[in-house]
Enzyme design. Structure first.
Site, PDB file in Angstrom:
ATOM      1  N   LYS A 116      -8.330 -14.962  16.295  1.00  0.00           N
ATOM      2  CA  LYS A 116      -8.540 -14.568  14.892  1.00  0.00           C
ATOM      3  C   LYS A 116      -9.979 -14.247  14.538  1.00  0.00           C
ATOM      4  CE  LYS A 116      -4.583 -17.427  13.833  1.00  0.00           C
ATOM      5  NZ  LYS A 116      -4.029 -18.601  13.226  1.00  0.00           N
ATOM      6  N   HIS A 151      -2.234  10.221  -1.658  1.00  0.00           N
ATOM      7  CA  HIS A 151      -2.467   8.906  -2.269  1.00  0.00           C
ATOM      8  C   HIS A 151      -2.289   8.972  -3.767  1.00  0.00           C
ATOM      9  CE1 HIS A 151      -3.712   5.614   0.421  1.00  0.00           C
ATOM     10  NE2 HIS A 151      -3.763   6.614   1.281  1.00  0.00           N
ATOM     11  N   ASP A 198       1.751 -14.127  12.911  1.00  0.00           N
ATOM     12  CA  ASP A 198       0.609 -14.738  12.233  1.00  0.00           C
ATOM     13  C   ASP A 198      -0.302 -13.602  11.743  1.00  0.00           C
ATOM     14  OD1 ASP A 198      -1.707 -15.996  11.475  1.00  0.00           O
ATOM     15  OD2 ASP A 198      -1.535 -17.541  13.024  1.00  0.00           O
ATOM     16  N   GLU A 208       0.845  -1.196   0.000  1.00  0.00           N
ATOM     17  CA  GLU A 208       0.000   0.000   0.000  1.00  0.00           C
ATOM     18  C   GLU A 208       0.877   1.242   0.000  1.00  0.00           C
ATOM     19  OE1 GLU A 208      -3.553   2.331   2.374  1.00  0.00           O
ATOM     20  OE2 GLU A 208      -2.763   0.499   3.222  1.00  0.00           O
TER      21      GLU A 208
END
Ligand code: ADP
Length: 562
Positions: free
Chosen positions: A368, A542, A444, A236
């Site tokens: 998660k 951006h 993770d 990104e």
């Protein structure tokens, strides 16, 4: 390629075995480790001294050495016991280098919980030793013939590593077979330049290549008096540049401070009893403080780093969800806590034979998945981080004002998130920073869900001159050993932060430091994005960093051909 070659970052199998043997030795008495060691040391040297004195006296008085008094027999027994203990604890590495092969390791049992896998002994064995001659003889030597066997279905793709005994060759053959079966090219996905042995049995099955993610550096982040160059793996545009700007603002203002409030990984099995009365009995038994020592002794046998902190029960009908929480040293800890839970469930079965273990994870953990239990009670490391940004820095570096930031924070991160019914999402983009640092350092990435829970607060201070900013993150789930942290690239990033591997002096200190760095980086990211929004710069930046006018197809083609 030598199939025996291994990544060096994970504790080698031998040392894992050594740990396990030490653990067993240190379990000799139900005392803290240092007391048990001190006791056996004292015993050993006292009896050696006693026996030598007696020996000298016997020589002087011409008494036969083999004639033993009762006290001498006791001393000999005590000598043997302490010798065996000390050998088990301190000399095991030396002894095992002669006696044991890596495949004897017990620490590498497969544990599969909520999608997280521990090392798998079979595959490790296969990586460590060439496959049996019989199997090799059955396979053609020529790659093309092996590919044809996979394509025809005669040879399962998953068995290539074990059948060939060469992980790189297995990946190459699998990749070629896949391209033929699907009729689609994988030419942009690199195969070369990766150590496939290092992932066997622990990080990824059936590899056909690896995805490249660029790593950028934000910083230095001045946190608790130390400077950190923060590695961020992301595609990104703007993210690293923005976090870097936040780091600059923090640095120019004297740095950020962090506090770690809690450090405990959780796992909550669900068990079912015949009726609610029995379920309540189990709950009261586990929550009775007088039973805690027994339960924790059983739990802590899972590892010398696992230390049970609590076991809280939630009943639903005749089901009980037991949320175990334990410290896990420098490991993120899912495997460790799961092993401890299994130990306790096995022992509980004696007192509660009517207890049916439905699953070792009953989702009250909660791993998660977004869940209020994590947001309220915390999971992993709970960290708060703050900084006071000088008004001058807010204006010159962040290009906005203290007042605008405070107002925007209220409208967006507090009221806006409340209106959206957010759960732990009272921030601008904590997950952006968490995910990028997690990918770079071998965490993770799926735990980004709860690890990104964060409330960002901004208020004016020093008579409205400066900005007080803080992030409160109750569930940062990170480790510096185990999982993906051992892989070469990820471990290099941990090394850059000075938190690679296990902390020998203070187990757990590396993982805790990493958690505070994550929080500090989030603080920087929050500052910068909020400032860009306050100044109306977001779209502009951006367009500059995220919408490159370069011909990306040319670049991709050049990269693929190089
Ligand atoms: P996790 O529990 O995060 O899944 P693993 O079980 O894969 O982690 O890896 C942890 C392993 O590393 C354990 O076998 C443990 O004994 C070993 N280890 C070595 N040093 C440390 C340390 N300082 N803290 C935690 N674990 C350690």
């Amino acid at each position: 390629m030598d199939p025996r070659r291994r990544s060096t970052e994970k504790p080698p199998v031998q040392s894992l075995h050594e740990e396990d043997s030490r653990r067993r030795a240190s379990d000799a008495l139900p005392l803290p480790l240092y007391l048990t060691n001190a006791l056996f040391f004292t015993l050993f040297f006292s009896v050696v001294h006693f026996l030598l004195t007696r020996w000298r006296e016997k020589i002087r008085t011409s008494t036969p050495l083999h004639v033993l008094t009762f006290s001498e027999i006791l001393a000999v027994l005590a000598f043997l016991a302490s010798f065996v203990y000390l050998l088990g604890f301190f000399g095991i590495e030396y002894v095992q280098s002669f006696l044991l092969r890596p495949s004897d390791d017990e620490d590498d049992e497969v544990v599969v919980v909520d999608g997280r896998f521990a090392a798998c002994p079979q595959s490790l064995d296969l990586a460590a030793a060439p496959p049996p001659a019989m199997e090799l003889q059955l396979l053609p030597q020529d790659d093309e013939e092996v590919v044809q066997s996979v394509v025809s279905g005669a040879l399962p793709s998953y068995s290539l590593e074990s059948k060939l005994g060469d992980c790189k060759r297995a990946a190459s053959i699998r990749r070629e077979s896949l391209q033929r079966i699907t009729g689609r090219s994988l030419s942009g996905l690199p195969l070369e330049g990766f150590d496939y042995d290092s992932i066997l049995g622990q990080c990824c099955e059936m590899p056909v290549g690896y995805v490249q993610i660029p790593v950028g550096i934000a910083g230095p982040l001045l946190l608790d008096g130390g400077e950190y160059s923060v590695p961020m793996a992301t595609t990104e545009g703007c993210l690293v540049a923005s976090t870097n700007r936040g780091c600059k603002a923090i640095h120019l203002s004297g740095g950020a401070t962090s506090v770690l409030l809690k450090d405990g990984m959780t796992r909550a099995p669900v068990v079912r009893l015949p009726n609610i009365a029995r379920a309540a009995q189990l709950k009261f038994y586990l929550e009775d403080p007088s039973n805690f020592d027994t339960v924790s002794m059983v739990f802590n046998r899972s590892s010398r780093f696992a230390r049970l902190q609590s076991a809280r029960c939630t009943m639903s009908g005749r089901s009980v969800y037991i949320r175990f929480c334990c410290s896990t040293g420098d490991a993120m800890g899912m495997n460790m806590v799961s092993k401890g839970v299994q130990n306790v469930l096995d022992v509980l079965q004696a007192d509660f034979p009517d207890m049916d273990v439905v699953a070792i994870s009953g989702n009250l953990c909660s791993d998660k998945k977004p869940a209020a239990v994590n947001w309220i009670q915390g999971r992993g490391k709970s960290v708060v981080c703050e900084a006071v940004i000088k008004g001058d820095v807010v204006r010159k570096v962040l290009k906005t004002s203290v007042k605008s930031l405070v107002e925007l924070n209220k409208d967006k991160n507090l009221v806006g998130s409340a209106m959206a019914g957010a759960l732990g999402g009272f921030n601008a983009h904590a997950s952006n920073i968490v995910s990028a640092v997690y990918l770079a350092t071998g965490q993770d990435p799926a735990q980004n869900v709860e690890s990104s829970h964060c409330i960002t607060l901004m208020e004016s201070t020093n008579d409205g001159q400066d900005l007080h900013v803080s992030v409160t993150m109750p569930c940062i789930e990170v480790g510096t050993v185990g999982g993906g942290t051992q892989l070469a690239s990820q471990s290099a990033c941990l090394n850059l932060l000075g938190v690679k591997g296990a902390n020998k002096e203070t187990p757990g200190a590396n993982a805790r430091r990493l958690a505070t760095i994550v929080a500090g980086s989030v603080l920087a990211g929050e500052l910068s994005l909020m400032s860009a929004l306050a100044a109306g710069q977001l779209v502009k930046s951006h367009m500059k960093y995220n919408r490159s006018s370069k011909d990306v197809t040319t670049h991709a083609a050049a990269a693929a051909s190089s």
